[in-house]
Design a protein around this motif. Structure first.
Motif, short mmCIF file in Angstrom:
data_model
loop_
_atom_site.label_atom_id
_atom_site.label_comp_id
_atom_site.label_asym_id
_atom_site.label_seq_id
_atom_site.Cartn_x
_atom_site.Cartn_y
_atom_site.Cartn_z
N THR A 175 37.80 -24.70 -4.93
CA THR A 175 38.25 -24.08 -3.67
C THR A 175 37.22 -23.06 -3.19
O THR A 175 36.95 -22.95 -1.99
CB THR A 175 39.62 -23.42 -3.87
N ILE A 176 36.64 -22.31 -4.14
CA ILE A 176 35.60 -21.33 -3.77
C ILE A 176 34.42 -22.06 -3.13
O ILE A 176 33.89 -21.63 -2.11
CB ILE A 176 35.15 -20.54 -5.01
N LEU A 177 34.03 -23.19 -3.72
CA LEU A 177 32.91 -23.95 -3.16
C LEU A 177 33.25 -24.47 -1.77
O LEU A 177 32.40 -24.49 -0.87
CB LEU A 177 32.52 -25.10 -4.09
N TYR A 179 35.27 -23.10 0.37
CA TYR A 179 35.21 -21.94 1.25
C TYR A 179 33.75 -21.62 1.60
O TYR A 179 33.41 -21.29 2.72
CB TYR A 179 35.87 -20.77 0.53
N MET A 180 32.91 -21.79 0.58
CA MET A 180 31.48 -21.53 0.77
C MET A 180 30.90 -22.52 1.77
O MET A 180 30.08 -22.14 2.63
CB MET A 180 30.81 -21.68 -0.58
N HIS A 183 31.99 -21.58 5.28
CA HIS A 183 31.47 -20.28 5.72
C HIS A 183 30.50 -20.36 6.89
O HIS A 183 30.72 -19.71 7.92
CB HIS A 183 30.79 -19.64 4.50
N ASN A 206 28.62 -28.74 4.49
CA ASN A 206 27.44 -29.12 3.72
C ASN A 206 27.79 -30.15 2.64
O ASN A 206 28.62 -29.88 1.77
CB ASN A 206 26.84 -27.87 3.08
N ILE A 209 27.40 -29.08 -1.29
CA ILE A 209 28.45 -28.19 -1.80
C ILE A 209 29.77 -28.95 -1.89
O ILE A 209 30.51 -28.83 -2.87
CB ILE A 209 28.64 -26.97 -0.88
#
Lengths: 484, 219
Positions: A175-177, A179-180, A183, A206, A209
């Motif tokens: 999930t962090i990726l 969000y990244m 971004h 991207n 990612i």
């Protein structure tokens, strides 16, 4: 909008109320009443969605579309029938001394919190909240798996907690990726985690990612789906917990986890323009189907055996969604529905059978038809339905999955057929002597609640013969949305 | 100034990695909890620095949340737990520590390679540390696998949470506040449940050794 509020609010209030009065004798009825309330709210919500189309609520934090509305209804429905089933079942467990009033209070209260977390996971538009709700679903059930406090149940709960915790931590990294990746396109803040926003710009995310992120998400949520090789918690948790919990774990939680995977797959597909996500799911799904079929044939405990059958069917659904396309997605959604209905019906029948026999070992359960014909027939018909005998719904969905596989992935078809064959032989040869044959079982003090079993089987039968037009319409819309 | 800040963040990341290795090889439960507290402090430090540089105010809140939860409350609960369970001075026998260290180094190299293409794409000033964050996740994962006692396994679990938090800071300036609050709530509830659980395990087995929990296997 009000209906959505009630769908989430009723189980939350139910959990709090039952945390106070859950040990009283009338709590069993309160439990059913709250579940009924949730189900009615879900039906109203569904009618609103049919009339007005997709719905946003609270600054787009919640989002209801054809894909999740049918799962919301299914979840509320199975939660209701399981509550009805658990009335006499848990009463007998109490009389057998396995449940104390304090444990009953824990059970009743957590049952509703568990419903709440699943409904939250289904309705939220925020992928971060989806993660939070999935983790909370583990937390609410872990103490229920160990509620009997036997050494085996403690072990099962510990495994469940640690394995699902680790798995879900991988999903958080995914999930962090995600969000990244969002971004640079959407910018900082909560907007960048809303699924509908991400879906609108999925072509610009991207790809590097997103592909790494999807691997983590699939492994993470896949742990909760029960995909091999991260399935180890599942048979233990199903076998050692109380039967109503096995029924909702198998029938509902696994679906919700797969739903999370599908949401992430849609985004990954859009970003990658390749079959990467689908191929990964096909791989994991196929391994799960085959491995589970062979594990299944070696089980002695009846609930363990049907837990492995759940892994097999979840693998089949993952495989179908991995193939993608309108027909396979349709089949996957149909399979999700009928598997939930029939697997929970089987667990209800198995629960009563195991209570009569005082054991879950299959060799010691014999001649159910003589003691209690309804339980026997319920188990027999349920087993036939789950094995994909026509005219039950599982036959229809498996047929669609297999024919699509023949067209798209011909090499996988023999493997699937082999696995289904092994599962058939294993389950049928064990269920048959349990139902027929001589017996030494004694009748129970209270009549079992068998209405849910036959309602579920009836619905499973209906879906095999006739799919109502609005349900068909949802499936088609949802299948188009999943794409692939 | 920028170079200095960059170095400061790298320093915090390096401390995270050293602490992860230290925890991997630590056999005393009470020291493990101290190390965990230090790790929490490191995460707070890194978050505050990133917040200061980027003027992202929500990062100050999340730093405060980490401070309250991971540096104060959870270590306090863990200390109480080991006192009540009377395992404060327990020493764990473990398999060969040098071998563990070597596997750990391999994991770090793997994590760096995995994170390299991704961290190039990040806009965050702390992007270089994504590899370290992933390495810490993998190391805490290994810590959980190699431990035979319940409390160290739980600490491994919490360490993983810290590393993920660090990863979020280094990749994207942290998750949105609502999500972070949700995660914090989950962790807190998880700790309470685990606490209840450990008493149940000990009541049943007279020990907190997870090796008792290996009966359920496929024949």
């Amino acid at each position: 909008m009000e209906a959505l509020f009630l769908v989430l609010g009723i189980p939350l209030v139910g959990g709090l109320v039952l945390a106070l009065v859950g040990h009283r004798p009338y709590a069993r009825d309160v439990n059913v009443a709250f579940s009924l309330g949730t189900f009615v709210a879900a039906v109203v919500l569904t009618i609103e969605i049919i009339a007005d189309g997709p719905l946003f609520a609270w600054d787009k934090e919640f989002f209801i579309d054809p894909l999740n509305v049918f799962l919301v209804t299914l979840t509320a429905f199975v939660a209701l029938t399981t509550a009805i089933f658990s009335r006499p079942y848990m009463r007998l467990e109490e009389e057998h001394g396995k449940m104390t009033p304090r444990r009953m209070r824990l059970y009743h209260s957590m049952y509703h919190f568990f419903s709440f977390t699943m409904l939250l996971a289904l309705t939220t538009n925020n992928l971060g909240m989806l993660w939070v709700a999935m983790e909370a679903a583990t937390l609410t059930t872990v103490l229920l798996v160990s509620v009997y406090r036997t050494p085996a149940s403690l072990e099962a709960a510990w495994k469940y907690f640690i394995l699902c915790g680790v798995g879900i931590a991988q999903a958080l990294f995914g999930t962090i990726l995600l969000y990244m990746a969002a971004h640079p396109v959407i910018g900082q803040g909560i907007e960048a985690l809303l699924w509908t926003n991400l879906e609108a710009v999925k072509g610009q995310l991207n790809p590097t990612i997103m592909s790494l992120g999807f691997v983590f998400l699939l492994l993470g949520y896949g742990t909760k789906v029960g995909l091999v090789p991260v399935h180890n918690w599942l048979p233990d948790a199903h076998a050692e917990g109380p039967t109503p919990i096995s029924a909702v774990l198998s029938g509902l939680l696994l679906n919700v986890a797969l739903y999370a995977v599908i949401r992430c797959k849609v985004l990954t597909d859009g970003a990658l323009h390749s079959r990467f996500a689908g191929d990964l799911m096909v791989g994991f799904g196929l391994v799960s189907v085959v491995a589970a079929a062979f594990f299944l044939s070696r089980q002695k405990d009846v609930k363990r055996m049907f837990a492995y059958s759940s892994i097999e069917h979840m693998g089949l659904m993952t495989f179908a969604f991995g193939m993608g396309g309108p027909i396979a997605n349709f089949a996957g959604l149909l399979h999700m529905t009928v598997h939930s209905l029939i697997k929970s019906a089987i667990f209800f029948a198995v629960g009563h059978a195991a209570q009569k026999a005082g054991t879950q070992i299959m060799e010691e359960i014999r001649g159910l038809l003589k003691v209690s014909p309804t339980v026997g027939w319920g188990l027999m018909l349920g087993a036939l339905a789950i094995l994909g005998m026509p005219p039950f719904g599982v036959f229809a969905s498996e047929f669609l999955i297999l024919t699509t596989a023949m067209r798209d992935l011909p090499w996988a078809t023999p493997l699937l057929l082999l696995a289904l064959g092994v599962a058939f032989a294993a389950i049928f040869s064990r269920v048959q002597p349990m139902v027929f044959g001589d017996t030494h079982l004694k009748p129970l003090a209270h009549p079992p609640a068998l209405v849910p079993v036959f309602v579920h089987l009836g619905l499973g039968l209906m879906l095999g013969l006739y799919i109502p037009p609005y349900l068909d319409g949802w499936y088609r819309q949802a299948a188009r949305m999943i794409g692939g | 100034m920028d170079a200095l800040i960059g170095q400061l963040i790298n320093l915090f990341a390096a401390v995270m990695l050293i602490l992860a290795f230290a925890m991997l090889s630590q056999r005393r439960i009470v020291t493990l909890i101290h190390l965990f507290t230090f790790q929490g402090l490191t995460v707070v430090g890194a978050t505050v620095v990133v917040a200061y540089v980027t003027q992202q105010h929500h990062l100050y809140y999340s730093a405060a949340l980490t401070l309250a939860l991971k540096v104060a409350l959870i270590p306090f609960l863990l200390h109480r737990l080991i006192d009540r369970l009377n395992v404060r001075w327990d020493i764990e026998t473990m398999l060969n520590i040098p071998t563990l260290m070597l596997i750990g180094i391999v994991l770090v190299v793997f994590a760096f390679n995995l994170a390299l293409p991704i961290s190039k794409l990040s806009a965050s000033i702390a992007r270089g540390t994504l590899g370290i964050a992933l390495a810490c996740v993998l190391l805490s994962f290994m810590m959980m696998i190699t431990r035979a006692k319940a409390v160290p396994q739980v600490i491994g679990f919490l360490t993983m949470e810290n590393a993920l938090f660090f990863a979020a800071t280094s990749a994207t300036y942290g998750m949105p506040m609502v999500v972070e609050l949700g995660i914090a709530l989950d962790v807190l509830v998880g700790i309470f449940i685990l606490g209840v659980f450990m008493f149940q395990i000990r009541e049943q087995f007279d020990s907190l050794d997870i090796r008792h929990l290996e009966k359920l296997k496929e024949e």
